[in-house]
Design a protein around this motif. Sequence first.
Motif, PDB file in Angstrom:
ATOM      1  N   GLY A 190      -7.142  30.311  68.613  1.00 48.92           N
ATOM      2  CA  GLY A 190      -5.790  31.011  68.416  1.00 48.92           C
ATOM      3  C   GLY A 190      -6.230  32.623  68.199  1.00 48.92           C
ATOM      4  N   ASP A 191      -5.638  33.176  67.177  1.00 49.46           N
ATOM      5  CA  ASP A 191      -6.059  34.466  66.820  1.00 49.46           C
ATOM      6  C   ASP A 191      -7.297  34.785  65.970  1.00 49.46           C
ATOM      7  OD1 ASP A 191      -3.792  35.802  68.437  1.00 49.46           O
ATOM      8  OD2 ASP A 191      -2.643  35.773  66.477  1.00 49.46           O
ATOM      9  N   ILE A 192      -8.129  33.621  65.668  1.00 55.43           N
ATOM     10  CA  ILE A 192      -9.210  33.595  64.723  1.00 55.43           C
ATOM     11  C   ILE A 192     -10.338  33.473  65.699  1.00 55.43           C
ATOM     12  CG2 ILE A 192     -10.452  32.322  62.727  1.00 55.43           C
ATOM     13  CD1 ILE A 192      -7.644  33.653  62.181  1.00 55.43           C
ATOM     14  N   LEU A 193     -11.321  34.558  65.550  1.00 54.36           N
ATOM     15  CA  LEU A 193     -12.344  34.239  66.303  1.00 54.36           C
ATOM     16  C   LEU A 193     -13.425  33.667  65.754  1.00 54.36           C
ATOM     17  CD1 LEU A 193     -13.801  36.014  68.695  1.00 54.36           C
ATOM     18  CD2 LEU A 193     -14.692  37.551  67.133  1.00 54.36           C
ATOM     19  N   LYS A 194     -13.519  33.700  64.149  1.00 53.72           N
ATOM     20  CA  LYS A 194     -14.478  32.859  63.623  1.00 53.72           C
ATOM     21  C   LYS A 194     -14.103  32.894  62.046  1.00 53.72           C
ATOM     22  CE  LYS A 194     -18.416  30.269  63.575  1.00 53.72           C
ATOM     23  NZ  LYS A 194     -18.387  28.879  64.200  1.00 53.72           N
ATOM     24  N   GLY A 195     -14.181  31.820  61.511  1.00 47.99           N
ATOM     25  CA  GLY A 195     -13.765  32.015  59.934  1.00 47.99           C
ATOM     26  C   GLY A 195     -14.697  30.765  59.017  1.00 47.99           C
ATOM     27  N   PHE A 196     -14.731  30.879  57.906  1.00 45.47           N
ATOM     28  CA  PHE A 196     -15.477  29.957  56.886  1.00 45.47           C
ATOM     29  C   PHE A 196     -14.636  29.957  55.581  1.00 45.47           C
ATOM     30  CE2 PHE A 196     -18.487  32.216  59.549  1.00 45.47           C
ATOM     31  CZ  PHE A 196     -19.262  31.206  59.985  1.00 45.47           C
ATOM     32  N   LEU A 197     -14.791  28.682  55.102  1.00 45.56           N
ATOM     33  CA  LEU A 197     -14.010  28.527  53.731  1.00 45.56           C
ATOM     34  C   LEU A 197     -15.004  27.688  52.810  1.00 45.56           C
ATOM     35  CD1 LEU A 197     -12.598  25.495  52.949  1.00 45.56           C
ATOM     36  CD2 LEU A 197     -10.949  26.619  54.690  1.00 45.56           C
TER      37      LEU A 197
ATOM     38  N   ASP B 247      -9.083  24.348  46.212  1.00 44.39           N
ATOM     39  CA  ASP B 247      -9.268  25.680  45.521  1.00 44.39           C
ATOM     40  C   ASP B 247     -10.152  26.222  46.212  1.00 44.39           C
ATOM     41  OD1 ASP B 247      -8.612  27.542  43.830  1.00 44.39           O
ATOM     42  OD2 ASP B 247     -10.522  26.961  42.887  1.00 44.39           O
ATOM     43  N   PHE B 248      -9.995  27.257  47.137  1.00 50.89           N
ATOM     44  CA  PHE B 248     -11.039  27.844  48.131  1.00 50.89           C
ATOM     45  C   PHE B 248     -10.726  29.215  48.101  1.00 50.89           C
ATOM     46  CE2 PHE B 248      -7.885  25.943  51.048  1.00 50.89           C
ATOM     47  CZ  PHE B 248      -7.545  27.025  51.813  1.00 50.89           C
ATOM     48  N   THR B 249     -11.964  29.761  48.898  1.00 50.45           N
ATOM     49  CA  THR B 249     -12.091  31.057  49.267  1.00 50.45           C
ATOM     50  C   THR B 249     -12.338  31.311  50.723  1.00 50.45           C
ATOM     51  OG1 THR B 249     -12.896  31.876  47.171  1.00 50.45           O
ATOM     52  CG2 THR B 249     -13.219  33.232  49.235  1.00 50.45           C
ATOM     53  N   TYR B 250     -11.574  31.961  51.642  1.00 54.41           N
ATOM     54  CA  TYR B 250     -11.986  31.827  53.008  1.00 54.41           C
ATOM     55  C   TYR B 250     -12.159  33.084  53.499  1.00 54.41           C
ATOM     56  CZ  TYR B 250      -7.127  33.394  53.769  1.00 54.41           C
ATOM     57  OH  TYR B 250      -5.905  34.086  53.900  1.00 54.41           O
ATOM     58  N   GLN B 251     -12.792  33.529  54.558  1.00 55.98           N
ATOM     59  CA  GLN B 251     -12.859  34.822  55.317  1.00 55.98           C
ATOM     60  C   GLN B 251     -12.985  34.474  56.534  1.00 55.98           C
ATOM     61  OE1 GLN B 251     -16.088  37.004  53.652  1.00 55.98           O
ATOM     62  NE2 GLN B 251     -17.728  35.619  54.639  1.00 55.98           N
ATOM     63  N   HIS B 252     -12.160  35.335  57.553  1.00 54.46           N
ATOM     64  CA  HIS B 252     -12.378  35.267  58.707  1.00 54.46           C
ATOM     65  C   HIS B 252     -12.316  36.627  59.619  1.00 54.46           C
ATOM     66  CE1 HIS B 252      -7.748  34.604  58.445  1.00 54.46           C
ATOM     67  NE2 HIS B 252      -8.000  35.634  59.459  1.00 54.46           N
ATOM     68  N   LEU B 253     -12.811  36.424  60.961  1.00 56.58           N
ATOM     69  CA  LEU B 253     -12.723  37.798  61.758  1.00 56.58           C
ATOM     70  C   LEU B 253     -11.604  37.319  63.173  1.00 56.58           C
ATOM     71  CD1 LEU B 253     -14.225  40.488  62.126  1.00 56.58           C
ATOM     72  CD2 LEU B 253     -15.561  39.080  63.795  1.00 56.58           C
ATOM     73  N   ASN B 254     -10.417  38.132  63.130  1.00 54.18           N
ATOM     74  CA  ASN B 254      -9.432  37.750  64.058  1.00 54.18           C
ATOM     75  C   ASN B 254     -10.040  38.372  65.520  1.00 54.18           C
ATOM     76  OD1 ASN B 254      -8.777  40.764  64.180  1.00 54.18           O
ATOM     77  ND2 ASN B 254      -7.017  40.272  63.098  1.00 54.18           N
ATOM     78  N   ILE B 255      -9.065  38.153  66.401  1.00 52.92           N
ATOM     79  CA  ILE B 255      -9.718  38.623  67.868  1.00 52.92           C
ATOM     80  C   ILE B 255      -9.733  40.212  67.961  1.00 52.92           C
ATOM     81  CG2 ILE B 255      -9.040  36.377  69.123  1.00 52.92           C
ATOM     82  CD1 ILE B 255      -6.337  37.619  69.899  1.00 52.92           C
ATOM     83  N   LYS B 256      -9.218  40.906  66.915  1.00 54.74           N
ATOM     84  CA  LYS B 256      -9.101  42.437  66.876  1.00 54.74           C
ATOM     85  C   LYS B 256     -10.409  42.863  66.159  1.00 54.74           C
ATOM     86  CE  LYS B 256      -4.019  42.774  67.211  1.00 54.74           C
ATOM     87  NZ  LYS B 256      -2.898  43.171  66.276  1.00 54.74           N
ATOM     88  N   LYS B 257     -11.164  41.714  65.752  1.00 56.77           N
ATOM     89  CA  LYS B 257     -12.477  42.004  64.901  1.00 56.77           C
ATOM     90  C   LYS B 257     -12.121  42.756  63.632  1.00 56.77           C
ATOM     91  CE  LYS B 257     -15.618  41.306  68.388  1.00 56.77           C
ATOM     92  NZ  LYS B 257     -14.733  41.381  69.710  1.00 56.77           N
ATOM     93  N   GLU B 258     -10.697  42.408  63.232  1.00 54.12           N
ATOM     94  CA  GLU B 258     -10.597  42.732  61.830  1.00 54.12           C
ATOM     95  C   GLU B 258     -10.794  41.484  60.821  1.00 54.12           C
ATOM     96  OE1 GLU B 258      -6.484  45.351  62.962  1.00 54.12           O
ATOM     97  OE2 GLU B 258      -6.370  42.995  62.871  1.00 54.12           O
ATOM     98  N   ARG B 259     -11.220  41.849  59.560  1.00 57.16           N
ATOM     99  CA  ARG B 259     -11.616  40.715  58.610  1.00 57.16           C
ATOM    100  C   ARG B 259     -10.397  40.653  57.719  1.00 57.16           C
ATOM    101  NH1 ARG B 259     -16.438  42.430  55.020  1.00 57.16           N
ATOM    102  NH2 ARG B 259     -14.594  42.514  53.675  1.00 57.16           N
ATOM    103  N   SER B 260     -10.326  39.264  57.352  1.00 55.54           N
ATOM    104  CA  SER B 260      -9.402  38.879  56.218  1.00 55.54           C
ATOM    105  C   SER B 260     -10.244  37.928  55.300  1.00 55.54           C
ATOM    106  CB  SER B 260      -8.313  38.245  57.179  1.00 55.54           C
ATOM    107  OG  SER B 260      -7.241  37.735  56.169  1.00 55.54           O
TER     108      SER B 260
END
Length: 91
Positions: free
Chosen positions: A47-54, A65-78
């Motif tokens: 979908g809109d997520i290019l790559k993510g990890f948790l 109980d987790f922490t996640y981070q991902h890069l969306n298709i616009k190359k924006e981090r979350s």
Amino acid sequence: MANENNIDYDGKSFIPKLNSANGEVSEQTVFHYHQKDTVIWAEYAGGDILKGFLIGTVDEAGMLDFTYQHLNIKKERSEEHTSELQSLIRI
């Protein structure tokens, strides 16, 4: 190690059942989970997520109980930390 509710995430893939109003994951986002004892981690994309990890933990009641981070298709981090009972659909 499965918890009291017999949830064992190791080697399983899921899609989210629900998402927050401002969330970027969708039914096209696939999470590939791993688990060792109460430690869980996953890679996800689609979908809109290019790559993510948790990474995080799961308790006896199935609460993650987790922490996640991902890069969306616009190359924006979350990135964020969350504690919740996961609403997932196994695929």
